[in-house]
Design an enzyme around this catalytic site. Structure first.
Site, PDB file in Angstrom:
ATOM      1  N   TYR A  63     -36.171  -0.576   0.050  1.00  0.00           N
ATOM      2  CA  TYR A  63     -36.625  -0.249  -1.310  1.00  0.00           C
ATOM      3  C   TYR A  63     -38.146  -0.097  -1.334  1.00  0.00           C
ATOM      4  O   TYR A  63     -38.677   0.924  -1.791  1.00  0.00           O
ATOM      5  CB  TYR A  63     -36.186  -1.342  -2.296  1.00  0.00           C
ATOM      6  CG  TYR A  63     -36.778  -1.208  -3.681  1.00  0.00           C
ATOM      7  CD1 TYR A  63     -36.271  -0.284  -4.586  1.00  0.00           C
ATOM      8  CD2 TYR A  63     -37.857  -2.000  -4.091  1.00  0.00           C
ATOM      9  CE1 TYR A  63     -36.830  -0.150  -5.863  1.00  0.00           C
ATOM     10  CE2 TYR A  63     -38.410  -1.874  -5.359  1.00  0.00           C
ATOM     11  CZ  TYR A  63     -37.896  -0.952  -6.243  1.00  0.00           C
ATOM     12  OH  TYR A  63     -38.438  -0.817  -7.496  1.00  0.00           O
TER      13      TYR A  63
HETATM   14  N1  LIG Z   1     -37.443  -3.511 -13.573  1.00  0.00           N
HETATM   15  C1  LIG Z   1     -38.406  -3.904 -12.761  1.00  0.00           C
HETATM   16  O1  LIG Z   1     -38.728  -5.106 -12.684  1.00  0.00           O
HETATM   17  C2  LIG Z   1     -39.168  -2.911 -11.912  1.00  0.00           C
HETATM   18  C3  LIG Z   1     -40.203  -3.369 -11.076  1.00  0.00           C
HETATM   19  C4  LIG Z   1     -40.900  -2.441 -10.296  1.00  0.00           C
HETATM   20  C5  LIG Z   1     -40.568  -1.095 -10.362  1.00  0.00           C
HETATM   21  N2  LIG Z   1     -39.531  -0.676 -11.161  1.00  0.00           N
HETATM   22  C6  LIG Z   1     -39.210   0.739 -11.177  1.00  0.00           C
HETATM   23  O2  LIG Z   1     -39.175   1.186 -12.528  1.00  0.00           O
HETATM   24  C7  LIG Z   1     -38.202   2.242 -12.653  1.00  0.00           C
HETATM   25  C8  LIG Z   1     -37.226   1.958 -13.794  1.00  0.00           C
HETATM   26  O3  LIG Z   1     -36.517   0.762 -13.508  1.00  0.00           O
HETATM   27  P1  LIG Z   1     -35.529   0.051 -14.554  1.00  0.00           P
HETATM   28  O4  LIG Z   1     -35.699  -1.404 -14.359  1.00  0.00           O
HETATM   29  O5  LIG Z   1     -35.692   0.642 -15.893  1.00  0.00           O
HETATM   30  O6  LIG Z   1     -34.121   0.457 -13.924  1.00  0.00           O
HETATM   31  P2  LIG Z   1     -32.756   0.915 -14.659  1.00  0.00           P
HETATM   32  O7  LIG Z   1     -31.709   0.836 -13.599  1.00  0.00           O
HETATM   33  O8  LIG Z   1     -32.546   0.169 -15.917  1.00  0.00           O
HETATM   34  O9  LIG Z   1     -33.050   2.430 -15.005  1.00  0.00           O
HETATM   35  C9  LIG Z   1     -33.020   3.447 -14.041  1.00  0.00           C
HETATM   36  C10 LIG Z   1     -32.441   4.666 -14.711  1.00  0.00           C
HETATM   37  O10 LIG Z   1     -32.458   5.750 -13.753  1.00  0.00           O
HETATM   38  C11 LIG Z   1     -31.241   6.435 -13.839  1.00  0.00           C
HETATM   39  N3  LIG Z   1     -30.960   7.050 -12.528  1.00  0.00           N
HETATM   40  C12 LIG Z   1     -30.816   6.413 -11.342  1.00  0.00           C
HETATM   41  N4  LIG Z   1     -30.524   7.301 -10.369  1.00  0.00           N
HETATM   42  C13 LIG Z   1     -30.496   8.531 -10.963  1.00  0.00           C
HETATM   43  C14 LIG Z   1     -30.230   9.834 -10.496  1.00  0.00           C
HETATM   44  N5  LIG Z   1     -29.925  10.063  -9.211  1.00  0.00           N
HETATM   45  N6  LIG Z   1     -30.280  10.857 -11.382  1.00  0.00           N
HETATM   46  C15 LIG Z   1     -30.572  10.639 -12.688  1.00  0.00           C
HETATM   47  N7  LIG Z   1     -30.821   9.411 -13.189  1.00  0.00           N
HETATM   48  C16 LIG Z   1     -30.780   8.374 -12.346  1.00  0.00           C
HETATM   49  C17 LIG Z   1     -30.189   5.379 -14.195  1.00  0.00           C
HETATM   50  O11 LIG Z   1     -29.040   5.963 -14.807  1.00  0.00           O
HETATM   51  C18 LIG Z   1     -30.972   4.485 -15.144  1.00  0.00           C
HETATM   52  O12 LIG Z   1     -30.807   4.869 -16.499  1.00  0.00           O
HETATM   53  C19 LIG Z   1     -37.542   2.380 -11.277  1.00  0.00           C
HETATM   54  O13 LIG Z   1     -38.203   3.414 -10.578  1.00  0.00           O
HETATM   55  C20 LIG Z   1     -37.826   1.054 -10.626  1.00  0.00           C
HETATM   56  O14 LIG Z   1     -37.823   1.143  -9.214  1.00  0.00           O
HETATM   57  C21 LIG Z   1     -38.824  -1.545 -11.941  1.00  0.00           C
END
Ligand SMILES: NC(=O)c1ccc[n+]([C@@H]2O[C@H](COP(=O)([O-])OP(=O)(O)OC[C@H]3O[C@@H](n4cnc5c(N)ncnc54)[C@H](O)[C@@H]3O)[C@@H](O)[C@H]2O)c1
Length: 304
Positions: free
Chosen positions: A139
């Site tokens: 990741y």
């Molecule tokens: N939540 C955290 O603590 C955190 C920390 C660091 C980075 N991030 C990054 O922030 C971003 C958002 O994370 P989140 O926590 O909201 O996750 P989440 O899983 O709630 O949201 C991700 C969204 O992306 C969509 N998605 C995934 N693969 C897809 C694809 N192939 N095509 C279209 N849509 C797709 C999913 O349906 C989902 O709605 C991500 O890039 C994650 O790596 C999150």
């Protein structure tokens, strides 16, 4: 950039995405979502589909856009160790396809959600943007690779590509997630127990989702290319976070200590000076933010 902007939010139906859409609206911008799932509020147009598919990307990235906020990702660190090829396809190949589509369509701004896990194990040191990238999991590796792709597009094509290196994000709308705060909330709601890796004295920085959304909106407007750490600015031990969850939920939360998982960072303590210099300031306190997260888990709190 000034004036109302038209912004595509990939992953906009997810936990952070829904708050980013709200923050963009709050700043007077138009938001369009591209996601596997349709956006909960029917007022926001959604391009529904898998962004790994070039045809879906073509529908999503149109020349009337001013900016893309790219959140869609394979987000599970632990599953990335079991499925390294899948995390590469989504986090690297899909990001490369979106960047290229943005370049071809003349969309000049591409904001990317990365993680401080790109830095890897720095012991107890405070994490700053200038540290070398040495991720410990597929990741983290794919997020580092995607950051490098953005850097290349910024360098060669004059695109503006700010990278938000988020710490652990928490707040309302995370009941589908499996990170530490929702585990605490589920244990509080169901009377279960939470596993704590090691002695629980490892430090973590938690950032409230509303603060992250504001940072994304600021980055869309005028942040330059390159990484910016977005954190809550205070770090807490896992044991202290557990206590904050007990205080916010008013429930006893039972814990069990188990051995740490591979790739677990010994400490996440970050310096947010660069974000502050660009106008970011985290607002929520840990217990306040936990109360917002608790709303959708609590069996006895009325929901809107
Ligand atoms: N939540 C955290 O603590 C955190 C920390 C660091 C980075 N991030 C990054 O922030 C971003 C958002 O994370 P989140 O926590 O909201 O996750 P989440 O899983 O709630 O949201 C991700 C969204 O992306 C969509 N998605 C995934 N693969 C897809 C694809 N192939 N095509 C279209 N849509 C797709 C999913 O349906 C989902 O709605 C991500 O890039 C994650 O790596 C999150």
């Amino acid at each position: 950039m000034t004036g109302p902007l038209r912004v595509l939010v990939t992953g906009g139906s997810g936990f952070i995405g829904r708050h980013v859409v709200a923050a963009l609206h709050g700043a007077g911008h138009d938001a369009v979502v591209a996601d596997l799932d349709v956006f909960a509020d029917g007022e926001v147009p959604t391009i529904e589909g898998d962004l790994c598919d070039p045809e879906v990307r073509e529908r999503a990235i149109t020349s009337d856009l001013d900016a893309v906020v790219h959140l869609a990702a394979f987000t599970s660190v632990l599953r990335s160790v079991q499925q390294p090829a899948d995390v590469h396809a989504t986090n690297v190949e899909m990001t490369a396809g979106l960047l290229e589509a943005a370049r071809v369509a003349g969309v000049g701004t591409f904001v990317f959600a990365s993680t401080n896990a790109v830095i890897g194990d720095v012991g107890q040191d405070t994490i700053v943007e200038t540290m070398p990238l040495a991720p410990l999991t597929p990741y983290g590796g794919t997020k580092a690779a995607a950051e490098m792709l953005l850097s290349g597009y910024a360098g060669s094509f004059g695109m503006r590509c700010p990278v938000l290196r988020l710490t652990n994000v928490y707040g309302g709308g995370m009941s589908h997630k499996d990170s530490f705060v929702p585990r605490l909330m589920r244990a509080a709601a169901e009377g279960g127990e939470v596993q704590i890796y090691g002695d629980g004295e490892q430090r973590r920085d938690l950032v409230f989702v509303g603060d992250v959304a504001r940072a994304a909106s600021l980055a869309v407007a005028d942040w330059p290319s390159g990484p910016v750490i977005i954190g809550g600015s205070r770090s807490y031990t896992v044991n202290a976070i557990t206590q904050a969850a007990r205080d916010a939920t008013d429930r006893p939360i039972r814990t069990r200590h188990v051995p740490a998982k591979p790739g677990e960072m010994p400490a996440v303590v970050v310096d947010i000076a660069r974000a502050r210099a660009r106008g970011f300031e985290p607002g929520a306190s840990l217990v306040e933010g936990m109360r917002e997260a608790w709303v959708e888990f609590a069996p006895d709190i009325p929901q809107d």
